[in-house]
Design a protein around this motif. Sequence first.
Motif, PDB file in Angstrom:
ATOM      1  N   GLU A   1       0.795  -1.229   0.000  1.00  0.00           N
ATOM      2  CA  GLU A   1       0.000   0.000   0.000  1.00  0.00           C
ATOM      3  C   GLU A   1       0.829   1.282   0.000  1.00  0.00           C
ATOM      4  OE1 GLU A   1      -3.220   1.844  -0.908  1.00  0.00           O
ATOM      5  OE2 GLU A   1      -3.144  -0.328  -0.736  1.00  0.00           O
ATOM      6  N   PRO A   2       1.962   1.380   0.701  1.00  0.00           N
ATOM      7  CA  PRO A   2       2.754   2.616   0.605  1.00  0.00           C
ATOM      8  C   PRO A   2       3.232   2.920  -0.814  1.00  0.00           C
ATOM      9  CG  PRO A   2       3.442   1.349   2.506  1.00  0.00           C
ATOM     10  CD  PRO A   2       2.497   0.480   1.729  1.00  0.00           C
ATOM     11  N   VAL A   3       3.615   1.893  -1.550  1.00  0.00           N
ATOM     12  CA  VAL A   3       4.062   2.093  -2.934  1.00  0.00           C
ATOM     13  C   VAL A   3       2.876   2.477  -3.816  1.00  0.00           C
ATOM     14  CG1 VAL A   3       5.173   1.001  -4.926  1.00  0.00           C
ATOM     15  CG2 VAL A   3       5.959   0.480  -2.615  1.00  0.00           C
ATOM     16  N   TYR A   4       1.745   1.804  -3.627  1.00  0.00           N
ATOM     17  CA  TYR A   4       0.547   2.156  -4.387  1.00  0.00           C
ATOM     18  C   TYR A   4       0.145   3.602  -4.117  1.00  0.00           C
ATOM     19  CZ  TYR A   4      -0.288  -2.898  -5.047  1.00  0.00           C
ATOM     20  OH  TYR A   4      -0.196  -4.226  -5.366  1.00  0.00           O
ATOM     21  N   ALA A   5       0.176   4.021  -2.860  1.00  0.00           N
ATOM     22  CA  ALA A   5      -0.220   5.387  -2.499  1.00  0.00           C
ATOM     23  C   ALA A   5       0.710   6.405  -3.149  1.00  0.00           C
ATOM     24  CB  ALA A   5      -0.214   5.549  -0.983  1.00  0.00           C
ATOM     25  N   TRP A   6       1.994   6.106  -3.190  1.00  0.00           N
ATOM     26  CA  TRP A   6       2.944   7.014  -3.825  1.00  0.00           C
ATOM     27  C   TRP A   6       2.645   7.147  -5.319  1.00  0.00           C
ATOM     28  CZ3 TRP A   6       6.906   6.604  -7.485  1.00  0.00           C
ATOM     29  CH2 TRP A   6       7.771   7.698  -7.549  1.00  0.00           C
ATOM     30  N   ILE A   7       2.339   6.035  -5.975  1.00  0.00           N
ATOM     31  CA  ILE A   7       2.021   6.066  -7.407  1.00  0.00           C
ATOM     32  C   ILE A   7       0.701   6.785  -7.645  1.00  0.00           C
ATOM     33  CG2 ILE A   7       1.331   4.610  -9.350  1.00  0.00           C
ATOM     34  CD1 ILE A   7       3.549   2.711  -8.510  1.00  0.00           C
ATOM     35  N   ARG A   8      -0.290   6.510  -6.814  1.00  0.00           N
ATOM     36  CA  ARG A   8      -1.604   7.143  -6.978  1.00  0.00           C
ATOM     37  C   ARG A   8      -1.534   8.654  -6.791  1.00  0.00           C
ATOM     38  NH1 ARG A   8      -3.824   2.538  -3.340  1.00  0.00           N
ATOM     39  NH2 ARG A   8      -4.334   0.971  -4.898  1.00  0.00           N
ATOM     40  N   ARG A   9      -0.550   9.124  -6.057  1.00  0.00           N
ATOM     41  CA  ARG A   9      -0.392  10.555  -5.854  1.00  0.00           C
ATOM     42  C   ARG A   9      -0.033  11.256  -7.166  1.00  0.00           C
ATOM     43  NH1 ARG A   9       4.273  11.816  -2.107  1.00  0.00           N
ATOM     44  NH2 ARG A   9       3.380   9.987  -1.121  1.00  0.00           N
ATOM     45  N   TYR A  10       0.684  10.577  -8.063  1.00  0.00           N
ATOM     46  CA  TYR A  10       1.162  11.192  -9.290  1.00  0.00           C
ATOM     47  C   TYR A  10       0.427  10.731 -10.550  1.00  0.00           C
ATOM     48  CZ  TYR A  10       4.991  12.464  -6.227  1.00  0.00           C
ATOM     49  OH  TYR A  10       5.731  12.962  -5.188  1.00  0.00           O
TER      50      TYR A  10
ATOM     51  N   PRO B   1      -0.941  -1.922  -9.243  1.00  0.00           N
ATOM     52  CA  PRO B   1      -0.021  -3.068  -9.218  1.00  0.00           C
ATOM     53  C   PRO B   1       0.697  -3.274 -10.556  1.00  0.00           C
ATOM     54  CG  PRO B   1      -2.108  -3.679  -8.226  1.00  0.00           C
ATOM     55  CD  PRO B   1      -2.289  -2.321  -8.827  1.00  0.00           C
ATOM     56  N   LEU B   2      -0.002  -3.068 -11.648  1.00  0.00           N
ATOM     57  CA  LEU B   2       0.623  -3.226 -12.962  1.00  0.00           C
ATOM     58  C   LEU B   2       1.709  -2.175 -13.173  1.00  0.00           C
ATOM     59  CD1 LEU B   2       0.573  -4.768 -15.636  1.00  0.00           C
ATOM     60  CD2 LEU B   2      -1.116  -3.123 -16.443  1.00  0.00           C
ATOM     61  N   ILE B   3       1.450  -0.951 -12.757  1.00  0.00           N
ATOM     62  CA  ILE B   3       2.443   0.119 -12.887  1.00  0.00           C
ATOM     63  C   ILE B   3       3.670  -0.188 -12.035  1.00  0.00           C
ATOM     64  CG2 ILE B   3       2.870   2.566 -12.424  1.00  0.00           C
ATOM     65  CD1 ILE B   3      -0.138   3.009 -13.140  1.00  0.00           C
TER      66      ILE B   3
END
Length: 91
Positions: free
Chosen positions: A50-59, A71-73
Amino acid sequence: MISALIYAIVNVIHTIISIYIWIVIIAALVSWVRPDPYNPIVQALYRLTEPVYAWIRRYIPTVVGGIDLAPLIVIIGLQFIDVFLMRLVFH
């Protein structure tokens, strides 16, 4: 001597990336079946991803048609980093 150290470091990074890719895949598959949120394995998968997903979702907007592509990204990004490091060191 230095080349052996660099080789060892790159191999460790490659292994860590491969393990994390599998963690992302397992977490994505588990999310499809509505797991028990109190299960320790589910909690561990959530804490690891979730921390990695949240970082990606921010951008990047990751939800397309109701499907979360985070997850694919993450997997594509990790594959890119892995291939880049392997080619950089071994060529």
